[in-house]
Every structure is written in C-alpha cells, then in structure tokens.
Motif scaffolding. Sequence first.
Motif, PDB file in Angstrom:
ATOM      1  N   ASN A 106      14.700 -10.582  -1.930  1.00 34.35           N
ATOM      2  CA  ASN A 106      15.466 -10.763  -0.685  1.00 34.35           C
ATOM      3  C   ASN A 106      14.945  -9.855   0.432  1.00 34.35           C
ATOM      4  N   VAL A 107      14.533  -8.647   0.088  1.00 37.61           N
ATOM      5  CA  VAL A 107      13.925  -7.766   1.091  1.00 37.61           C
ATOM      6  C   VAL A 107      12.676  -8.436   1.653  1.00 37.61           C
ATOM      7  N   GLY A 108      11.884  -9.045   0.792  1.00 35.87           N
ATOM      8  CA  GLY A 108      10.682  -9.745   1.240  1.00 35.87           C
ATOM      9  C   GLY A 108      11.002 -10.882   2.203  1.00 35.87           C
ATOM     10  N   VAL A 109      12.065 -11.634   1.920  1.00 39.95           N
ATOM     11  CA  VAL A 109      12.484 -12.726   2.811  1.00 39.95           C
ATOM     12  C   VAL A 109      12.908 -12.165   4.163  1.00 39.95           C
ATOM     13  N   ALA A 110      13.684 -11.086   4.148  1.00 41.18           N
ATOM     14  CA  ALA A 110      14.140 -10.477   5.398  1.00 41.18           C
ATOM     15  C   ALA A 110      12.960  -9.967   6.221  1.00 41.18           C
ATOM     16  N   LEU A 111      11.994  -9.348   5.575  1.00 39.95           N
ATOM     17  CA  LEU A 111      10.808  -8.863   6.286  1.00 39.95           C
ATOM     18  C   LEU A 111      10.016 -10.014   6.887  1.00 39.95           C
ATOM     19  N   ALA A 112       9.865 -11.089   6.135  1.00 39.29           N
ATOM     20  CA  ALA A 112       9.097 -12.244   6.606  1.00 39.29           C
ATOM     21  C   ALA A 112       9.700 -12.821   7.883  1.00 39.29           C
ATOM     22  N   ALA A 113      11.008 -12.715   8.046  1.00 40.86           N
ATOM     23  CA  ALA A 113      11.667 -13.208   9.263  1.00 40.86           C
ATOM     24  C   ALA A 113      11.184 -12.446  10.500  1.00 40.86           C
ATOM     25  N   HIS A 114      10.579 -11.279  10.285  1.00 43.93           N
ATOM     26  CA  HIS A 114      10.042 -10.464  11.375  1.00 43.93           C
ATOM     27  C   HIS A 114       8.514 -10.469  11.375  1.00 43.93           C
ATOM     28  N   GLY A 115       7.913 -11.339  10.568  1.00 43.80           N
ATOM     29  CA  GLY A 115       6.458 -11.392  10.488  1.00 43.80           C
ATOM     30  C   GLY A 115       5.853 -10.241   9.723  1.00 43.80           C
ATOM     31  N   LEU A 116       6.648  -9.604   8.866  1.00 44.65           N
ATOM     32  CA  LEU A 116       6.199  -8.450   8.087  1.00 44.65           C
ATOM     33  C   LEU A 116       6.210  -8.786   6.598  1.00 44.65           C
ATOM     34  N   ASP A 117       5.620  -7.896   5.806  1.00 49.34           N
ATOM     35  CA  ASP A 117       5.678  -8.037   4.358  1.00 49.34           C
ATOM     36  C   ASP A 117       6.004  -6.672   3.744  1.00 49.34           C
ATOM     37  N   LEU A 118       6.028  -6.617   2.430  1.00 47.96           N
ATOM     38  CA  LEU A 118       6.409  -5.381   1.749  1.00 47.96           C
ATOM     39  C   LEU A 118       5.475  -4.216   2.067  1.00 47.96           C
ATOM     40  N   GLY A 119       4.246  -4.500   2.443  1.00 45.80           N
ATOM     41  CA  GLY A 119       3.305  -3.450   2.802  1.00 45.80           C
ATOM     42  C   GLY A 119       3.708  -2.669   4.038  1.00 45.80           C
ATOM     43  N   HIS A 120       4.647  -3.190   4.796  1.00 42.08           N
ATOM     44  CA  HIS A 120       5.120  -2.499   6.000  1.00 42.08           C
ATOM     45  C   HIS A 120       6.290  -1.553   5.718  1.00 42.08           C
ATOM     46  N   VAL A 121       6.802  -1.563   4.494  1.00 40.17           N
ATOM     47  CA  VAL A 121       7.976  -0.748   4.161  1.00 40.17           C
ATOM     48  C   VAL A 121       7.582   0.721   4.041  1.00 40.17           C
ATOM     49  N   VAL A 122       8.345   1.564   4.728  1.00 39.03           N
ATOM     50  CA  VAL A 122       8.129   3.003   4.742  1.00 39.03           C
ATOM     51  C   VAL A 122       9.136   3.712   3.845  1.00 39.03           C
ATOM     52  N   GLN A 123      10.360   3.196   3.812  1.00 37.92           N
ATOM     53  CA  GLN A 123      11.434   3.874   3.082  1.00 37.92           C
ATOM     54  C   GLN A 123      12.366   2.869   2.436  1.00 37.92           C
ATOM     55  N   LEU A 124      12.820   3.226   1.243  1.00 36.18           N
ATOM     56  CA  LEU A 124      13.857   2.477   0.536  1.00 36.18           C
ATOM     57  C   LEU A 124      15.029   3.410   0.272  1.00 36.18           C
ATOM     58  N   ARG A 125      16.196   2.834   0.282  1.00 40.09           N
ATOM     59  CA  ARG A 125      17.390   3.547  -0.166  1.00 40.09           C
ATOM     60  C   ARG A 125      18.050   2.607  -1.168  1.00 40.09           C
ATOM     61  N   THR A 126      18.165   3.045  -2.415  1.00 32.78           N
ATOM     62  CA  THR A 126      18.718   2.194  -3.459  1.00 32.78           C
ATOM     63  C   THR A 126      20.072   2.730  -3.924  1.00 32.78           C
ATOM     64  N   TYR A 127      20.939   1.805  -4.233  1.00 38.13           N
ATOM     65  CA  TYR A 127      22.292   2.123  -4.697  1.00 38.13           C
ATOM     66  C   TYR A 127      22.474   1.490  -6.069  1.00 38.13           C
ATOM     67  N   VAL A 128      22.905   2.292  -7.037  1.00 41.93           N
ATOM     68  CA  VAL A 128      23.028   1.839  -8.411  1.00 41.93           C
ATOM     69  C   VAL A 128      24.440   2.115  -8.910  1.00 41.93           C
ATOM     70  N   VAL A 129      25.125   1.065  -9.337  1.00 40.15           N
ATOM     71  CA  VAL A 129      26.475   1.214  -9.877  1.00 40.15           C
ATOM     72  C   VAL A 129      26.390   1.855 -11.260  1.00 40.15           C
ATOM     73  N   ASN A 130      27.220   2.875 -11.476  1.00 39.79           N
ATOM     74  CA  ASN A 130      27.274   3.580 -12.760  1.00 39.79           C
ATOM     75  C   ASN A 130      25.880   3.983 -13.239  1.00 39.79           C
ATOM     76  N   HIS A 131      25.179   4.659 -12.379  1.00 33.98           N
ATOM     77  CA  HIS A 131      23.793   5.030 -12.667  1.00 33.98           C
ATOM     78  C   HIS A 131      23.677   5.840 -13.947  1.00 33.98           C
ATOM     79  N   ASP A 132      22.653   5.525 -14.721  1.00 35.03           N
ATOM     80  CA  ASP A 132      22.207   6.358 -15.826  1.00 35.03           C
ATOM     81  C   ASP A 132      20.699   6.184 -15.932  1.00 35.03           C
ATOM     82  N   VAL A 133      20.052   7.034 -16.690  1.00 37.39           N
ATOM     83  CA  VAL A 133      18.594   7.074 -16.737  1.00 37.39           C
ATOM     84  C   VAL A 133      17.988   5.743 -17.196  1.00 37.39           C
TER      85      VAL A 133
END
Length: 133
Positions: A61-88
Amino acid sequence: MAHAIVNPDGLHDPVPFGYSHTATVPAGTELVLIAGQYGSGPDGSVVSTDFAEQVEQAFRNVGVALAAHGLDLGHVVQLRTYVVNHDVSKLGPIAAAVQERWGTKPPTQTLIGVASLAAPDVLFEVEALAARP
C-alpha cells in the motif's frame, strides 16, 4: 536519488534489522508524507489476520501511495512502524519485508509498540516519508 543513507562507524549494523541509522535530504527537496498504511485491500478491509501478511500488504500500500506521486520505494527516507502487542517474534517479518524492498540501504525506521490501532483487526501500520529529487 535525493537523499543519502548513512550507517556510521561506531554504531551497530542496523541493516539486518531492517533500518538505517541516518539519512540526509538536500535543501529544496520536496517531501511527500504517506499516512499510516495497514494491511488493507482497496475496500479498506484487512486482508488477513496473519501479522506477516498484514506487514506485506501495508508495504504494498505504501508503494501504491508513492506511485500516485510518481515516486517509488527508493524515494523513502524514513519509516515509522506501529506494532500491536509487540514482541521480538514480530521483528522478523518486518525486517524481511524491508530487506526485500530496500536491500542493503533501508530507510531510517522507528518501531513503536502499541496496545491497539484504528480497528481491532489491524496488527501493523507503517508511515513513510519520501524525498522527491
């Protein structure tokens, strides 16, 4: 590419964990912010109850959103991920998804463990910041 990824000597190698320590973006670069994407199909419903499948779909889905701006994953500088009940055990699917997409130059990333997200069946969400050269 408008940005540079740097993993300084003196810090551990973060690449096997699916992130890099630092990134620089030149002045005058246009930034594109991608809101939190989760493992949803086009209708907004979660595609699977499996954590790893949600991770994969969220990154697609991130790739689809980027494509809407003429970009791809190679343009990503930062990610912020959220994990429910995180464990290793949840680090593996995230690192694998990042390494599959970015190889040895993943973007910076912060992982945040949370009690819940917007809907009860959402287990993972990822925001992205991209730089347009």
